[in-house]
Design a protein around this motif. Structure first.
Motif, mmCIF file in Angstrom:
data_model
loop_
_atom_site.group_PDB
_atom_site.id
_atom_site.type_symbol
_atom_site.label_atom_id
_atom_site.label_comp_id
_atom_site.label_asym_id
_atom_site.label_seq_id
_atom_site.Cartn_x
_atom_site.Cartn_y
_atom_site.Cartn_z
ATOM 1 N N ASP A 97 0.579 -1.425 -0.079
ATOM 2 C CA ASP A 97 0.227 0.230 0.085
ATOM 3 C C ASP A 97 0.784 0.834 -0.253
ATOM 4 O O ASP A 97 2.071 1.352 0.195
ATOM 5 N N ASP A 98 0.375 2.597 0.059
ATOM 6 C CA ASP A 98 0.892 3.533 -0.363
ATOM 7 C C ASP A 98 1.533 3.960 0.938
ATOM 8 O O ASP A 98 0.626 3.790 2.062
ATOM 9 N N VAL A 99 2.899 4.696 1.583
ATOM 10 C CA VAL A 99 2.775 4.772 2.663
ATOM 11 C C VAL A 99 2.455 6.388 2.550
ATOM 12 O O VAL A 99 2.344 7.106 1.827
ATOM 13 N N ALA A 100 1.851 6.722 3.764
ATOM 14 C CA ALA A 100 0.898 8.100 4.180
ATOM 15 C C ALA A 100 2.176 9.679 3.951
ATOM 16 O O ALA A 100 3.287 9.367 4.222
ATOM 17 N N PHE A 101 1.870 10.004 3.235
ATOM 18 C CA PHE A 101 2.873 11.891 3.136
ATOM 19 C C PHE A 101 2.978 12.283 4.604
ATOM 20 O O PHE A 101 3.965 11.773 4.782
ATOM 21 N N ALA A 102 2.245 12.180 5.585
ATOM 22 C CA ALA A 102 2.560 13.195 6.355
ATOM 23 C C ALA A 102 3.439 12.166 7.725
ATOM 24 O O ALA A 102 4.459 12.253 8.297
ATOM 25 N N ARG A 103 3.077 10.855 7.586
ATOM 26 C CA ARG A 103 4.509 9.281 7.877
ATOM 27 C C ARG A 103 5.606 9.812 7.629
ATOM 28 O O ARG A 103 6.805 9.650 8.079
ATOM 29 N N LEU A 104 5.858 9.545 5.965
ATOM 30 C CA LEU A 104 7.260 10.242 4.941
ATOM 31 C C LEU A 104 7.918 11.226 5.307
ATOM 32 O O LEU A 104 8.948 11.217 6.025
ATOM 33 N N GLN A 105 6.728 12.373 6.067
ATOM 34 C CA GLN A 105 7.392 13.308 6.202
ATOM 35 C C GLN A 105 7.932 13.634 8.041
ATOM 36 O O GLN A 105 9.055 14.046 8.158
ATOM 37 N N ALA A 106 7.480 13.145 8.533
ATOM 38 C CA ALA A 106 7.487 12.256 10.022
ATOM 39 C C ALA A 106 9.179 11.524 9.886
ATOM 40 O O ALA A 106 9.819 11.441 10.492
ATOM 41 N N TYR A 107 9.122 10.862 9.089
ATOM 42 C CA TYR A 107 9.771 9.493 8.783
ATOM 43 C C TYR A 107 10.344 9.783 7.806
ATOM 44 O O TYR A 107 9.796 8.606 7.197
ATOM 45 N N PRO A 108 11.245 10.307 6.958
ATOM 46 C CA PRO A 108 11.192 10.273 5.251
ATOM 47 C C PRO A 108 11.805 8.706 4.509
ATOM 48 O O PRO A 108 12.070 8.541 3.690
ATOM 49 N N THR A 109 12.927 7.665 5.683
ATOM 50 C CA THR A 109 13.142 6.307 5.432
ATOM 51 C C THR A 109 12.040 4.993 5.626
ATOM 52 O O THR A 109 12.861 4.115 5.492
ATOM 53 N N ALA A 110 11.010 5.499 6.032
ATOM 54 C CA ALA A 110 9.549 4.733 6.358
ATOM 55 C C ALA A 110 9.613 3.766 4.936
ATOM 56 O O ALA A 110 9.604 4.254 4.395
ATOM 57 N N LYS A 111 9.605 2.342 5.443
ATOM 58 C CA LYS A 111 9.638 1.613 4.911
ATOM 59 C C LYS A 111 8.260 0.950 4.063
ATOM 60 O O LYS A 111 7.521 -0.021 3.781
ATOM 61 N N ARG A 112 7.550 0.513 5.910
ATOM 62 C CA ARG A 112 6.165 0.507 5.675
ATOM 63 C C ARG A 112 5.519 1.721 5.902
ATOM 64 O O ARG A 112 5.602 2.877 7.061
ATOM 65 N N CYS A 113 3.625 1.573 5.736
ATOM 66 C CA CYS A 113 2.840 1.797 5.963
ATOM 67 C C CYS A 113 2.557 2.102 7.564
ATOM 68 O O CYS A 113 2.890 1.126 8.816
ATOM 69 N N LEU A 114 1.618 2.760 8.319
ATOM 70 C CA LEU A 114 1.839 3.398 9.957
ATOM 71 C C LEU A 114 0.930 1.655 9.579
ATOM 72 O O LEU A 114 1.291 0.933 11.195
ATOM 73 N N THR A 115 0.041 0.788 9.230
ATOM 74 C CA THR A 115 -0.467 0.008 10.213
ATOM 75 C C THR A 115 0.766 -1.638 10.561
ATOM 76 O O THR A 115 0.822 -2.434 11.528
ATOM 77 N N CYS A 116 0.993 -2.174 8.990
ATOM 78 C CA CYS A 116 2.141 -2.953 9.234
ATOM 79 C C CYS A 116 3.438 -2.106 10.309
ATOM 80 O O CYS A 116 3.698 -3.295 10.944
ATOM 81 N N GLN A 117 3.629 -1.113 10.224
ATOM 82 C CA GLN A 117 4.734 -1.012 11.276
ATOM 83 C C GLN A 117 3.871 -1.035 12.432
ATOM 84 O O GLN A 117 4.612 -2.054 13.156
ATOM 85 N N GLU A 118 3.012 -0.767 12.531
ATOM 86 C CA GLU A 118 2.046 -0.860 14.032
ATOM 87 C C GLU A 118 2.612 -2.907 14.610
ATOM 88 O O GLU A 118 2.352 -2.466 15.650
ATOM 89 N N LYS A 119 2.261 -2.904 13.948
ATOM 90 C CA LYS A 119 1.791 -4.375 13.495
ATOM 91 C C LYS A 119 3.079 -4.999 13.738
ATOM 92 O O LYS A 119 3.087 -6.011 14.395
#
Ligand SMILES: [Zn+2]
Length: 132
Positions: A97-119
């Motif tokens: 899935d797409d990683v939300a722009f807001a999440r990437l702004q906070a963590y530009p190196t994020a490799k996972r969407c918030l749902t998968c990261q929390e899981k």
């Protein structure tokens, strides 16, 4: 395809580059410290002074620990920039899935969407500090 617009990607790429340059400056600073100040201090000791070896080892270990952390962060940024280049940036590596722009702004190196990261953090919570 990521849902990010080109200007959003440009903005995040700029941020990644800035972070990378900041890390590089710190690593350079660390190297200068270890290369000059610490070594000069050690050289000022008379050969055979007790504890020279362990002091050198202690300093080397300390600097490596600091550098390792910076180097890990730099590798993450390099990987993110590579994903931008390949058009894979902003796509969750677990679910696609797409990683939300807001999440990437906070963590530009994020490799996972918030749902998968929390899981993932739930699944791996017992292993210490999960990475982004
Ligand atoms: Zn996901």
């Amino acid at each position: 395809m990521a849902a990010l617009t080109q200007s959003q990607i440009d903005q995040l790429a700029k941020k990644l580059n800035e972070e990378y340059q900041a890390l590089l400056r710190e690593v350079r600073g660390e190297l200068e410290n270890s290369g000059n100040q610490h070594r000069i201090d050690l050289l000022n000791n008379e050969p055979g002074d007790s504890g020279d070896e362990s002091l050198a080892n202690a300093l080397a270990d300390f600097n490596l620990t600091v550098l390792d952390r910076h180097i890990d962060a730099m590798r993450d940024i390099e990987a993110a920039l590579q994903r931008i280049k390949n058009g894979e940036y902003g796509v969750c590596m677990d679910c696609g899935d797409d990683v939300a722009f807001a999440r990437l702004q906070a963590y530009p190196t994020a490799k996972r969407c918030l749902t998968c990261q929390e899981k993932r953090e739930r699944d791996y919570a017992h292993e210490g500090h999960p990475k982004m």
